[in-house]
Enzyme design. Sequence first.
Site, PDB file in Angstrom:
ATOM      1  CG  ASP A   1       7.472  -1.302   6.299  1.00  0.00           C
ATOM      2  OD1 ASP A   1       6.515  -0.596   6.636  1.00  0.00           O
ATOM      3  OD2 ASP A   1       7.652  -1.670   5.129  1.00  0.00           O
TER       4      ASP A   1
ATOM      5  CG  HIS B   1       4.064  -4.015   6.375  1.00  0.00           C
ATOM      6  ND1 HIS B   1       4.485  -3.282   5.280  1.00  0.00           N
ATOM      7  CD2 HIS B   1       4.539  -5.270   6.199  1.00  0.00           C
ATOM      8  CE1 HIS B   1       5.177  -4.076   4.484  1.00  0.00           C
ATOM      9  NE2 HIS B   1       5.229  -5.287   5.004  1.00  0.00           N
TER      10      HIS B   1
ATOM     11  CG  ASN C   1       2.581   1.903   8.080  1.00  0.00           C
ATOM     12  OD1 ASN C   1       1.654   2.287   7.378  1.00  0.00           O
ATOM     13  ND2 ASN C   1       3.490   1.035   7.648  1.00  0.00           N
TER      14      ASN C   1
ATOM     15  CB  SER D   1     -10.245  -1.254   2.430  1.00  0.00           C
ATOM     16  OG  SER D   1      -8.962  -1.786   2.654  1.00  0.00           O
ATOM     17  CG  ASN D   2      -6.420  -0.928   6.494  1.00  0.00           C
ATOM     18  OD1 ASN D   2      -6.573  -1.669   7.453  1.00  0.00           O
ATOM     19  ND2 ASN D   2      -5.833  -1.324   5.373  1.00  0.00           N
TER      20      ASN D   2
ATOM     21  CE  LYS E   1     -13.587 -12.031   7.009  1.00  0.00           C
ATOM     22  NZ  LYS E   1     -13.993 -13.403   6.867  1.00  0.00           N
TER      23      LYS E   1
HETATM   24  C1  GRF Z   1      -2.944  -2.141   3.293  1.00  0.00           C
HETATM   25  O1  GRF Z   1      -2.682  -3.456   2.890  1.00  0.00           O
HETATM   26  C2  GRF Z   1      -1.944  -1.707   4.316  1.00  0.00           C
HETATM   27  O2  GRF Z   1      -1.461  -2.744   5.080  1.00  0.00           O
HETATM   28  C3  GRF Z   1      -0.832  -1.145   3.483  1.00  0.00           C
HETATM   29  O3  GRF Z   1      -1.467  -0.531   2.390  1.00  0.00           O
HETATM   30  C4  GRF Z   1      -2.715  -1.158   2.156  1.00  0.00           C
HETATM   31  C5  GRF Z   1      -3.743  -0.083   2.110  1.00  0.00           C
HETATM   32  O4  GRF Z   1      -4.985  -0.560   1.673  1.00  0.00           O
HETATM   33  N1  GRF Z   1       0.006  -0.253   4.235  1.00  0.00           N
HETATM   34  P1  GRF Z   1      -6.271   0.353   1.813  1.00  0.00           P
HETATM   35  O5  GRF Z   1      -6.005   1.628   1.018  1.00  0.00           O
HETATM   36  O6  GRF Z   1      -6.483   0.636   3.259  1.00  0.00           O
HETATM   37  O7  GRF Z   1      -7.383  -0.430   1.209  1.00  0.00           O
END
Ligand code: GRF
Length: 219
Positions: free
Chosen positions: A153, A112, A110, A16-17, A180
């Site tokens: 991290d 987090h 990254n 999703s990111n 979000k």
């Molecule tokens: C996100 O919550 C990010 O912060 C963490 O892994 C998750 C990845 O989610 N590192 P997506 O695959 O981007 O939906």
Amino acid sequence: MLEPLRVAVLVSGTGSNLQALIDACRGGAMGAEIALVISNVPQALALERARAAGIPAVTVNHKDFPTVAAFEARLSQTLAAQRIDLVCLAGFLRILSPGFVSAFPGPIVNIHPALLPAFGGKGMYGERVHRAVLASGARQSGCTVHFVTAIPDAGPIIAQATVPVESGDTPATLAARVAKEEHRLYPEVVRLFALGRIRLDGDRVSVLPLDSALRTESR
Ligand code: GRF
């Protein structure tokens, strides 16, 4: 005109990111282009998102390599072949070795899903993070974009966004609220990199004002 910043997104899951980054970079207004997506998990939904957007998407499965060094050598070759300037980890569930991190010529960042330096480190990913936040009684959570260093991290913090922890939150409701903000913050940080506005001095990050940006045509 500057060439767009060439960004690789490394993923293992839903993406999703990645999707937020793809959407933000569409049309060129960000000065950045998602030029490559690499997943270590062959069936990751993120790969489908990349392909649907016409972005080169490759699997580099750590299980196909005899050693971490061999896996990382393939990652390096794949990034170099696409002349990648910036690596964004987005739910990439492999810890990169200090050697890999220091050898990559550009920044590696990254995202987090908590307010580092709390609720981070080895084993703190996915639902576990939100569970730990709720168990702590913290009234706020959020997300952090940081430079990747040898310690998971723990790299210099570039940007954070906060969300409230509501009474009655479950890990899932908190995760959705945090996600979000992640989808807003990560593209914003990539935009700052594209403008040359992120500077790292030792372990401190500064965001330069617009008129003193460092990125030039000769990059
Ligand atoms: C996100 O919550 C990010 O912060 C963490 O892994 C998750 C990845 O989610 N590192 P997506 O695959 O981007 O939906």
